[in-house]
Design an enzyme around this catalytic site. Structure first.
Site, PDB file in Angstrom:
ATOM      1  N   SER A   1       4.838 -26.610  22.486  1.00  0.00           N
ATOM      2  CA  SER A   1       4.114 -28.295  21.952  1.00  0.00           C
ATOM      3  C   SER A   1       2.343 -28.747  21.975  1.00  0.00           C
ATOM      4  O   SER A   1       1.579 -28.301  22.793  1.00  0.00           O
ATOM      5  CB  SER A   1       4.348 -29.272  23.821  1.00  0.00           C
TER       6      SER A   1
ATOM      7  N   SER B   1       1.244 -31.311  21.473  1.00  0.00           N
ATOM      8  CA  SER B   1       1.245 -33.640  21.950  1.00  0.00           C
ATOM      9  C   SER B   1      -0.148 -33.255  23.286  1.00  0.00           C
ATOM     10  O   SER B   1      -0.989 -34.039  23.186  1.00  0.00           O
ATOM     11  CB  SER B   1       2.239 -33.747  22.792  1.00  0.00           C
TER      12      SER B   1
ATOM     13  N   LYS C   1      16.012 -35.604  25.810  1.00  0.00           N
ATOM     14  CA  LYS C   1      16.227 -36.625  24.820  1.00  0.00           C
ATOM     15  C   LYS C   1      17.529 -37.602  25.363  1.00  0.00           C
ATOM     16  O   LYS C   1      17.573 -39.046  25.874  1.00  0.00           O
ATOM     17  CB  LYS C   1      16.199 -36.897  23.692  1.00  0.00           C
TER      18      LYS C   1
ATOM     19  N   ASN D   1      11.906 -40.448  23.384  1.00  0.00           N
ATOM     20  CA  ASN D   1      11.128 -39.674  23.649  1.00  0.00           C
ATOM     21  C   ASN D   1       9.599 -40.067  23.907  1.00  0.00           C
ATOM     22  O   ASN D   1       8.552 -39.383  24.841  1.00  0.00           O
ATOM     23  CB  ASN D   1      10.695 -38.998  22.190  1.00  0.00           C
TER      24      ASN D   1
ATOM     25  N   GLY E   1      22.140 -35.491  13.569  1.00  0.00           N
ATOM     26  CA  GLY E   1      22.118 -35.235  14.622  1.00  0.00           C
ATOM     27  C   GLY E   1      20.585 -36.609  14.879  1.00  0.00           C
ATOM     28  O   GLY E   1      21.036 -37.174  14.801  1.00  0.00           O
ATOM     29  N   GLY E   2      20.094 -35.863  16.492  1.00  0.00           N
ATOM     30  CA  GLY E   2      20.033 -36.863  17.160  1.00  0.00           C
ATOM     31  C   GLY E   2      18.407 -37.195  15.959  1.00  0.00           C
ATOM     32  O   GLY E   2      17.342 -38.712  16.468  1.00  0.00           O
ATOM     33  N   ALA E   3      18.068 -36.350  15.338  1.00  0.00           N
ATOM     34  CA  ALA E   3      16.425 -37.192  14.967  1.00  0.00           C
ATOM     35  C   ALA E   3      16.901 -37.274  13.729  1.00  0.00           C
ATOM     36  O   ALA E   3      15.966 -39.145  13.830  1.00  0.00           O
ATOM     37  CB  ALA E   3      15.724 -35.410  14.011  1.00  0.00           C
TER      38      ALA E   3
ATOM     39  N   TYR F   1       7.663 -28.913   9.597  1.00  0.00           N
ATOM     40  CA  TYR F   1       6.556 -28.812   9.413  1.00  0.00           C
ATOM     41  C   TYR F   1       6.174 -27.382  10.252  1.00  0.00           C
ATOM     42  O   TYR F   1       6.889 -26.375  10.932  1.00  0.00           O
ATOM     43  CB  TYR F   1       6.042 -29.733  10.188  1.00  0.00           C
TER      44      TYR F   1
END
Length: 284
Positions: A20, A22, A71, A93, A134-136, A226
């Site tokens: 991650s 983040s 999520k 999220n 889906g989830g995205a 990405y």
């Protein structure tokens, strides 16, 4: 800058989590805005997400970003206090405590829209094709509809899943029904102004079976994935005539900025952090 107080603690939670970005993003936002914070990664056991979240907030934690595969579990955990976007997505999220209650939001769609605006592309009045169900895809549907696109079509390998998402969306947002449609990936027809890849195809290095006449003049091809180089979807889109290409790194920073604004009530600048992340990727 003073060091972050122990109670000014934030984290991203997932499994796996070591990849991650983040912590870097939020630390950069903190430096920008003069907010001292501590942001870490938390590896939650697959069978004890709830316990890990409860322990974090009981220990004085202020906010959590949630990544795969938790999520939907986060959405259930904050079910009594969800934003409209989170309710429609069925996924959360961003978690935080307010008034002693756990609240949840989904900032993925906000992050996508902010990145599309950064690219100079307007969605109002445009035909938008969303690949995946889906989830995205769920996380960005409502913000895309709110951006006043003329048509939004969900296309998925399984037409049944696309139709299920379509039905669920119009049940929660009936006023948007006339602009939303769904169908199978292999039944896509016409040309589109914006094509968004919300499938995981690029993760495995594969491409989708898409018609080579998909892109309208001046069209944007956007991959939520990405990497240091163009994704397979973007390489295919370039070959098929897309005019503007973008991967999901800007969306990643944009959704983090929206989380940061929820927690701190300050909107950080996306561009400098995006540039730093892009440089990191190129040197990895």
């Amino acid at each position: 800058m003073t060091s972050a107080a122990p109670e000014n603690r934030y984290a991203v939670i997932g499994n796996p989590i070591e990849h991650s970005r983040s912590p870097f993003i939020h630390q950069q936002f903190g430096r920008q805005t003069g907010i001292a914070l501590h942001y870490e990664r938390i590896l939650a056991p697959l069978d004890d997400f709830t316990g890990t979240v409860e322990q974090f907030f009981a220990g004085g934690g202020r906010g959590l970003n949630v990544t795969l595969p938790f999520k939907e579990a986060a959405c259930a955990l904050a079910a009594e206090h969800l934003s409209d976007r989170a309710q429609l997505a069925g996924a959360v999220n961003t978690l935080w405590m307010a008034g002693g209650r756990l609240h949840g939001c989904n900032t993925d769609g906000v992050g996508l829209l902010s990145d599309i605006r950064r690219l100079g592309v307007t969605l109002a009045g445009r035909k938008v094709l969303l690949l995946g169900a889906g989830g995205a895809a769920k996380g960005v549907l409502l913000p895309l509809l709110q951006a006043r696109c003329a048509q939004l079509h969900i296309a998925n390998r399984s037409a049944e899943r696309a139709h299920e998402l379509h039905k669920r969306t119009i049940s929660l947002a009936p006023r948007r029904a006339e602009r939303l449609s769904a169908g199978a990936l292999d039944a896509i027809a016409g040309q589109w102004d914006v094509v968004i890849n919300a499938t995981s195809s690029s993760l495995g290095g594969g491409t989708l079976n898409l018609p080579d006449t998909l892109y309208a003049p001046g069209a944007l091809a956007y991959d939520m994935m990405y990497g240091a180089q163009d994704t397979p979807f973007l390489r295919q889109a370039r070959a098929h005539g897309a005019s503007v290409l973008a991967d999901g790194l800007g969306m990643l920073v944009g959704q983090a900025a929206a989380s940061f604004a929820i927690w701190h009530r300050v909107q950080p600048k996306i561009e400098p952090v995006l540039a730093a992340l892009r440089q990191q990727l190129q040197h990895t």
